[in-house]
Write a protein that holds these residues in place. Sequence first.
Motif, PDB file in Angstrom:
ATOM      1  N   VAL A  64       0.868  -1.194   0.277  1.00 41.85           N
ATOM      2  CA  VAL A  64      -0.031   0.103   0.226  1.00 41.85           C
ATOM      3  C   VAL A  64       1.071   1.150  -0.227  1.00 41.85           C
ATOM      4  O   VAL A  64       0.670   2.143  -0.697  1.00 41.85           O
ATOM      5  N   CYS A  65       2.193   0.978   0.878  1.00 38.53           N
ATOM      6  CA  CYS A  65       2.929   2.595   1.163  1.00 38.53           C
ATOM      7  C   CYS A  65       3.295   2.483  -0.460  1.00 38.53           C
ATOM      8  O   CYS A  65       3.776   3.966  -1.071  1.00 38.53           O
ATOM      9  N   SER A  66       3.790   1.471  -1.375  1.00 36.68           N
ATOM     10  CA  SER A  66       4.700   1.994  -3.011  1.00 36.68           C
ATOM     11  C   SER A  66       3.534   2.037  -4.165  1.00 36.68           C
ATOM     12  O   SER A  66       3.923   2.823  -4.472  1.00 36.68           O
ATOM     13  N   ILE A  67       2.081   1.396  -3.621  1.00 34.30           N
ATOM     14  CA  ILE A  67       1.325   2.439  -4.604  1.00 34.30           C
ATOM     15  C   ILE A  67       0.454   3.817  -4.070  1.00 34.30           C
ATOM     16  O   ILE A  67       0.528   4.318  -4.972  1.00 34.30           O
ATOM     17  N   VAL A  68       0.763   4.210  -2.190  1.00 36.68           N
ATOM     18  CA  VAL A  68       0.858   5.602  -2.708  1.00 36.68           C
ATOM     19  C   VAL A  68       1.654   6.039  -2.563  1.00 36.68           C
ATOM     20  O   VAL A  68       1.143   7.598  -3.038  1.00 36.68           O
ATOM     21  N   ARG A  69       2.889   5.971  -2.686  1.00 38.13           N
ATOM     22  CA  ARG A  69       4.377   7.038  -2.944  1.00 38.13           C
ATOM     23  C   ARG A  69       4.082   7.706  -5.046  1.00 38.13           C
ATOM     24  O   ARG A  69       4.170   8.121  -5.631  1.00 38.13           O
ATOM     25  N   LYS A  70       3.596   5.866  -5.443  1.00 34.56           N
ATOM     26  CA  LYS A  70       3.582   5.892  -7.359  1.00 34.56           C
ATOM     27  C   LYS A  70       2.333   6.686  -7.205  1.00 34.56           C
ATOM     28  O   LYS A  70       2.308   7.564  -7.972  1.00 34.56           O
ATOM     29  N   GLN A  71       1.233   6.836  -6.774  1.00 36.35           N
ATOM     30  CA  GLN A  71       0.023   7.577  -6.830  1.00 36.35           C
ATOM     31  C   GLN A  71       0.515   9.028  -6.637  1.00 36.35           C
ATOM     32  O   GLN A  71      -0.637  10.174  -7.170  1.00 36.35           O
ATOM     33  N   LEU A  72       1.020   9.362  -5.706  1.00 35.04           N
ATOM     34  CA  LEU A  72       1.351  10.603  -5.077  1.00 35.04           C
ATOM     35  C   LEU A  72       2.364  11.435  -5.666  1.00 35.04           C
ATOM     36  O   LEU A  72       2.759  12.513  -5.294  1.00 35.04           O
ATOM     37  N   ALA A  73       2.774  10.429  -6.727  1.00 34.37           N
ATOM     38  CA  ALA A  73       4.085  11.032  -7.206  1.00 34.37           C
ATOM     39  C   ALA A  73       5.223  11.404  -6.460  1.00 34.37           C
ATOM     40  O   ALA A  73       6.088  12.385  -5.869  1.00 34.37           O
ATOM     41  N   LEU A  74       5.472  10.514  -5.119  1.00 36.09           N
ATOM     42  CA  LEU A  74       6.328  10.649  -4.543  1.00 36.09           C
ATOM     43  C   LEU A  74       7.620  10.455  -4.378  1.00 36.09           C
ATOM     44  O   LEU A  74       7.948   8.853  -5.072  1.00 36.09           O
ATOM     45  N   ALA A  75       8.308  10.537  -4.255  1.00 37.08           N
ATOM     46  CA  ALA A  75      10.226  10.149  -3.833  1.00 37.08           C
ATOM     47  C   ALA A  75      10.097   9.047  -3.697  1.00 37.08           C
ATOM     48  O   ALA A  75       9.594   8.575  -2.392  1.00 37.08           O
ATOM     49  N   ASP A  76      10.785   7.452  -4.204  1.00 39.40           N
ATOM     50  CA  ASP A  76      11.009   6.261  -3.091  1.00 39.40           C
ATOM     51  C   ASP A  76      11.079   6.557  -1.210  1.00 39.40           C
ATOM     52  O   ASP A  76      10.899   5.537  -0.809  1.00 39.40           O
ATOM     53  N   ASP A  77      12.531   7.043  -1.379  1.00 38.89           N
ATOM     54  CA  ASP A  77      12.983   7.578  -0.133  1.00 38.89           C
ATOM     55  C   ASP A  77      11.648   8.185   0.856  1.00 38.89           C
ATOM     56  O   ASP A  77      11.588   8.297   1.941  1.00 38.89           O
ATOM     57  N   ALA A  78      10.477   8.525   0.506  1.00 40.00           N
ATOM     58  CA  ALA A  78       9.396   9.541   0.836  1.00 40.00           C
ATOM     59  C   ALA A  78       9.528   8.722   2.008  1.00 40.00           C
ATOM     60  O   ALA A  78       9.253   7.975   2.162  1.00 40.00           O
ATOM     61  N   ALA A  79       9.076   9.139   3.706  1.00 37.28           N
ATOM     62  CA  ALA A  79       8.403   8.231   4.595  1.00 37.28           C
ATOM     63  C   ALA A  79       6.745   8.122   4.379  1.00 37.28           C
ATOM     64  O   ALA A  79       5.922   8.621   4.878  1.00 37.28           O
ATOM     65  N   VAL A  80       6.430   7.370   4.253  1.00 33.53           N
ATOM     66  CA  VAL A  80       5.393   6.413   4.158  1.00 33.53           C
ATOM     67  C   VAL A  80       5.167   5.136   4.298  1.00 33.53           C
ATOM     68  O   VAL A  80       5.957   4.863   4.882  1.00 33.53           O
TER      69      VAL A  80
END
Length: 135
Positions: A64-80
């Motif tokens: 889910v964290c990975s999908i959220v990062r992708k959908q919100l265009a967050l950096a791979d190292d963003a704290a999710v």
Amino acid sequence: MAATAGSSLTIASICFKPNQAFNRFSSSNTVSVSFNSRSFPSLKVKAPRFHVACQAKPETVEKVCSIVRKQLALADDAAVTGESKFAALGADSLDTVEIVMGLEEEFGISVEEESAQSIATVQDAADLIEKLISA
């Protein structure tokens, strides 16, 4: 359960296994128990609720964290993390709909609109996914 003379409460263990009888009373994997001084006069703790929640598997949370990062265009190292709120990550209502659609596609599930509206955190989404997959 034991209460000491101070203001502490010790619980040795709680074993909870959801079953059909439980599902008639609650549609979620959450149990709330209220304590008050009338129920336990010797217990003077100001903790009105005891909350037990069944959480999703760590691998589901990470997906889910990975999908959220992708959908919100967050950096791979963003704290999710599981505690991350979609709004705090910059998601608006349209982003949240897109996240839910991405989760449906990734996990092969269908999320009802009512359930989707109750999702505020990554953990909420992961718990809902586990519930839908097990049903």
